[in-house]
Design a protein around this motif. Structure first.
Motif, short mmCIF file in Angstrom:
data_model
loop_
_atom_site.label_atom_id
_atom_site.label_comp_id
_atom_site.label_asym_id
_atom_site.label_seq_id
_atom_site.Cartn_x
_atom_site.Cartn_y
_atom_site.Cartn_z
N GLU A 91 0.83 -1.21 0.00
CA GLU A 91 0.00 0.00 0.00
C GLU A 91 0.87 1.26 0.00
N GLN A 92 2.00 1.23 0.71
CA GLN A 92 2.90 2.39 0.73
C GLN A 92 3.49 2.61 -0.66
N GLN A 93 3.77 1.54 -1.39
CA GLN A 93 4.27 1.68 -2.76
C GLN A 93 3.20 2.33 -3.63
N GLU A 94 1.95 1.92 -3.48
CA GLU A 94 0.87 2.53 -4.26
C GLU A 94 0.77 4.03 -3.96
N PHE A 95 0.92 4.39 -2.68
CA PHE A 95 0.91 5.79 -2.26
C PHE A 95 2.05 6.55 -2.95
N ALA A 96 3.25 5.97 -2.97
CA ALA A 96 4.40 6.61 -3.60
C ALA A 96 4.17 6.76 -5.11
N GLU A 97 3.56 5.76 -5.73
CA GLU A 97 3.30 5.81 -7.17
C GLU A 97 2.35 6.94 -7.54
N LEU A 98 1.42 7.29 -6.66
CA LEU A 98 0.55 8.45 -6.92
C LEU A 98 1.38 9.72 -7.04
N HIS A 99 2.37 9.87 -6.17
CA HIS A 99 3.24 11.05 -6.24
C HIS A 99 4.07 11.04 -7.52
N ALA A 100 4.58 9.88 -7.91
CA ALA A 100 5.36 9.77 -9.14
C ALA A 100 4.52 10.14 -10.36
N LYS A 101 3.28 9.74 -10.34
CA LYS A 101 2.40 10.00 -11.49
C LYS A 101 1.96 11.46 -11.56
N TYR A 102 1.56 12.03 -10.43
CA TYR A 102 0.94 13.35 -10.45
C TYR A 102 1.88 14.51 -10.08
N TRP A 103 3.10 14.20 -9.59
CA TRP A 103 4.05 15.26 -9.24
C TRP A 103 5.47 14.78 -9.53
N PRO A 104 5.72 14.37 -10.78
CA PRO A 104 7.00 13.71 -11.11
C PRO A 104 8.22 14.61 -11.00
N GLU A 105 8.04 15.90 -11.03
CA GLU A 105 9.20 16.80 -10.99
C GLU A 105 9.77 16.99 -9.58
#
Length: 124
Positions: A91-105
């Motif tokens: 679940e923590q990985q899924e949370f991190a992936e949201l940040h990678a997708k929506y705020w990649p910079e």
């Protein structure tokens, strides 16, 4: 049921996350609440109003923010509970992936730590 603390660290002053991330996080957290794993959490303001108490050599000193030496700060936190460490990590990985997708910079470090129940039985 094991409890965990999740938090995100990032550079100070990176700006406000995009609206798309806020919307994705609202949906993600809503789902976590429905599943009964999200107990509490939220974002944190910057260090401009932070207060630290430093204990060094038996003396306590108050140090007010902002902190010029800070490279990264905790930007948000959550208290979670899962049946297993593996489920929590996924679940923590899924949370991190949201940040990678929506705020990649922005570089974000998403951390998960199990909460100890005491010195004699950590992790129980």
């Amino acid at each position: 049921m094991p409890r965990f603390m999740g938090f995100v660290r990032m550079a100070e002053g990176v700006g406000t996350p995009p609206q798309e991330l806020f919307e994705a996080m609202d949906a993600y957290i809503g789902n976590q609440v429905e599943k009964g794993v999200f107990l509490d959490g939220g974002g944190l303001y910057g260090t401009e109003d932070a207060v630290n108490y430093v204990v060094r050599e038996g003396q306590v000193t108050r140090v007010d923010g902002p902190y010029a030496e800070a490279k990264e700060v905790v930007g948000g936190w959550a208290i979670l509970q899962y049946d297993t460490v593996e489920e929590a990590a996924a679940e923590q990985q899924e949370f991190a992936e949201l940040h990678a997708k929506y705020w990649p910079e922005v570089t974000v470090i998403s951390t998960l730590r199990q909460i100890s129940n005491g010195p004699d039985n950590p992790g129980d």
